[in-house]
Design a protein around this motif. Structure first.
Motif, mmCIF file in Angstrom:
data_model
loop_
_atom_site.group_PDB
_atom_site.id
_atom_site.type_symbol
_atom_site.label_atom_id
_atom_site.label_comp_id
_atom_site.label_asym_id
_atom_site.label_seq_id
_atom_site.Cartn_x
_atom_site.Cartn_y
_atom_site.Cartn_z
ATOM 1 N N GLY A 20 0.786 -1.211 0.000
ATOM 2 C CA GLY A 20 0.000 0.000 0.000
ATOM 3 C C GLY A 20 0.817 1.259 0.000
ATOM 4 N N GLU A 118 -14.743 -3.454 3.383
ATOM 5 C CA GLU A 118 -13.462 -2.906 2.944
ATOM 6 C C GLU A 118 -13.615 -2.168 1.614
ATOM 7 O OE1 GLU A 118 -8.895 -4.283 1.865
ATOM 8 O OE2 GLU A 118 -9.975 -5.218 3.531
ATOM 9 N N THR A 122 -12.566 1.731 1.403
ATOM 10 C CA THR A 122 -11.398 2.138 0.617
ATOM 11 C C THR A 122 -11.764 2.688 -0.753
ATOM 12 O OG1 THR A 122 -11.074 -0.073 -0.337
ATOM 13 C CG2 THR A 122 -9.994 0.393 1.770
ATOM 14 N N THR A 172 0.175 -1.913 7.562
ATOM 15 C CA THR A 172 -0.622 -2.553 6.506
ATOM 16 C C THR A 172 -1.116 -1.514 5.498
ATOM 17 O OG1 THR A 172 -2.587 -2.429 7.924
ATOM 18 C CG2 THR A 172 -1.336 -4.494 7.939
ATOM 19 N N VAL A 174 -3.549 0.224 2.257
ATOM 20 C CA VAL A 174 -4.954 0.439 1.925
ATOM 21 C C VAL A 174 -5.407 -0.540 0.845
ATOM 22 C CG1 VAL A 174 -4.463 2.200 0.168
ATOM 23 C CG2 VAL A 174 -6.670 2.205 1.349
ATOM 24 N N SER A 177 -6.223 -4.107 3.100
ATOM 25 C CA SER A 177 -6.152 -3.781 4.522
ATOM 26 C C SER A 177 -6.342 -5.009 5.419
ATOM 27 C CB SER A 177 -7.195 -2.716 4.869
ATOM 28 O OG SER A 177 -7.081 -2.333 6.226
ATOM 29 N N PRO A 199 -2.592 0.545 10.730
ATOM 30 C CA PRO A 199 -3.158 0.367 9.386
ATOM 31 C C PRO A 199 -3.111 1.663 8.588
ATOM 32 C CG PRO A 199 -4.922 0.697 10.957
ATOM 33 C CD PRO A 199 -3.642 0.679 11.756
ATOM 34 N N HIS A 200 -3.279 1.549 7.276
ATOM 35 C CA HIS A 200 -3.431 2.756 6.460
ATOM 36 C C HIS A 200 -4.732 3.436 6.890
ATOM 37 C CE1 HIS A 200 -4.092 5.403 3.056
ATOM 38 N NE2 HIS A 200 -2.851 5.171 2.672
ATOM 39 N N GLY A 203 -8.057 2.480 5.360
ATOM 40 C CA GLY A 203 -8.576 1.134 5.583
ATOM 41 C C GLY A 203 -8.602 0.782 7.057
ATOM 42 N N ALA A 207 -9.981 -2.748 9.375
ATOM 43 C CA ALA A 207 -8.878 -3.403 10.081
ATOM 44 C C ALA A 207 -9.188 -3.500 11.571
ATOM 45 C CB ALA A 207 -7.574 -2.639 9.850
#
Length: 506
Positions: A20, A118, A122, A172, A174, A177, A199-200, A203, A207
């Motif tokens: 990502g 998700e 996203t 992690t 996007v 995720s 996480p991004h 996302g 997560a």
């Protein structure tokens, strides 16, 4: 190719993970995750507790215990993860298996629900492939991967085992995720570690929901609390704090170049999944129908978000036009030169500085082929998987790691010219390269020259991760640091136990 296609679909249509982007603020503000569940009363379990056993009465959660693993403070999350690691260390390998099975089972059973969430959060990729990526988590290896080594001789016996690091800090992307998070949990907990995730931001909600669900089931079955922790409002600052926290013993980054460099500067063991720009070579000996199907399958998967996905094709002159026809018959829509120019102008802006890279239009990342075509006034059939067209090497789609279902096809004089172009535009990332050929010598020459972590012959890119090819799956492919396709062994340290002049039975 039918066998390959069938295998891919049996294994859940295709797959895998791209790396990502750097965790960052979104539109100037990080998305805030609102916890969806109240943990209520939870049990305190003795350090030797096993599944279903508790030695203490239920008590209220401590103020800094988080919401089933979701924390706003890095220090609180790491402290909780470290406490969980101490519990896991005194527990059993059977409990690691329980955790692995919980994650795999929940991902498969809730794939449609979580995949949809998700996708909605996203807003990139394809819904059917978001679901597929969760269903195939069952293929990520667990504790069965860990094998001890033993040495016996005149001076006794030595046993080497793969021991855990402790708390692992993980970033992690996007692009994948929850699948990357889940795959990392399987690998890392199988190796005996606990984890803190950053996480991004785009996302983070899905997560966090996954972490909560996993932790609830893990606590119910093993008595271990907060084995997986996550930052609910992730930022660059929280990632940096994780990188440098003294109780975080190891790092795993699946993201862009900047966050990878930051992890490598943290002065601790780091497994870094770096960028890729996978080229495809097609020579005059190739099965063109198989090559076309493979290129479309790999480039179309999740709208080309995969780091391993086919990004540009170098085909020899003698079969070039026939290859274009084959791609058109297998889900590709051929753009003419003016349409390619129009799409390129929308997809990229000129470099901001002399010698810089063209600027990718992020609104195009992970969008459907039909959406891209619509932006240039083109209507495509409903079954269109990718757009493609002939370009030269100056077109930004060739050198840049674009993540959208448009693939540039470049004419090469001969096989060696195609291989040389592939080498040039892979940029030395050492990530993934693909060739379609029946010429073993050509495969050998390209393989040695490219020196990539994944080198796929006569199949789609996903075959390099056990999806239609042999091998195992992981959503973190560590190229710059050399670990390759990660597995539980990646997240262990080797310990040797020695008995001198005793214990031998021969």
């Amino acid at each position: 190719m039918q066998a390959t296609e069938s295998a891919i679909r049996t294994v859940v249509e295709e797959v895998l993970a791209e790396l990502g982007k750097t965790p960052k603020q979104v539109n100037g503000t990080a998305p805030h995750f609102k916890p969806t569940a109240d943990p209520g009363g939870i049990r305190v379990v003795s350090s030797g507790a096993v599944a279903g056993q508790s030695s203490s009465p239920a008590i209220e959660a401590a103020p800094n215990s988080g919401d089933w693993g979701v924390f706003q403070s890095v220090d609180a999350a790491v402290t909780a993860a470290d406490a969980a690691f101490q519990q896991l260390s005194k527990s059993t390998v059977e409990n690691r298996d329980i955790v692995v099975n919980i994650v795999k089972t929940m991902c498969e059973q809730r794939a449609e629900e979580w995949g949809r969430k998700e996708f909605e959060e996203t807003k990139i990729g394809r819904l059917d492939h978001k679901i597929a990526k969760l269903k195939i988590i069952k293929q990520v290896p667990g504790t069965e991967w860990l094998k001890p080594n033993c040495f016996s001789g005149d001076h006794g016996i030595s046993l080497e085992e793969q021991a855990p690091f402790g708390v692992i800090g993980a970033i992690t992307p996007v692009t994948h995720s929850l699948p990357t998070l889940a795959g990392n949990i399987v690998n890392m907990v199988a190796a005996g570690n606990s984890i803190i995730f950053n996480p991004h931001p785009s996302g983070a909600k899905i997560a966090c929901e996954g972490v909560q669900a996993f932790n609830k089931a893990i606590f119910e079955k093993t008595g271990i609390q907060n084995l997986i922790t996550i930052i609910g409002t992730p930022t660059i600052e929280s990632a940096n704090e994780i990188f440098h926290h003294r109780k975080v013993r190891m790092l795993c980054v699946t993201g862009g170049p900047a966050v990878g460099r930051a992890a490598l500067g943290a002065k601790k063991r780091a497994v870094v999944a770096g960028p890729g720009n996978p080229p495809v070579v097609v020579d005059e000996t190739a099965d063109l129908d198989n090559a076309a199907k493979s290129i479309v399958a790999g480039a179309a998967f999740d709208n080309n978000l995969l780091c391993i996905g086919e990004k540009e094709v170098f085909a020899v002159q003698s079969i070039f036009d026939r290859l274009l026809e084959a791609v058109s018959k297998n889900g590709g829509f051929l753009l003419n030169s003016s349409q390619v120019d129009a799409l390129t102008k929308l997809a990229f802006s000129p470099p901001k500085e002399a010698g810089g890279h063209p600027v990718l239009n992020r609104d195009f990342i992970g969008k459907d082929a039909a959406y891209l075509a619509q932006q240039i006034g083109v209507s495509v059939p409903a079954n269109t998987e990718i757009l493609f067209g002939e370009t030269d090497t100056t077109n930004p789609f060739v050198p840049e790691e674009q993540m959208m279902p448009f693939i540039p096809f470049v004419r090469a004089r001969d096989t060696m010219h195609a291989i040389e172009l592939a080498y040039e535009f892979e940029h030395g990332f050492g990530h993934t390269a693909i060739i379609h050929s029946r010429n073993v010598h050509a495969m050998t020459v390209m393989g040695r020259l490219m020196n990539t972590t994944l080198f796929v012959k006569n199949g789609p890119s996903m075959a390099g991760l056990g999806l239609g090819g042999e091998g195992y799956l992981s959503f973190s492919v560590a190229t710059p640091t050399g670990e390759g396709v990660t597995n539980p062994g990646t997240f262990t340290r080797t310990r040797r136990c020695v008995m001198v002049d005793e214990l031998r039975v021969v």
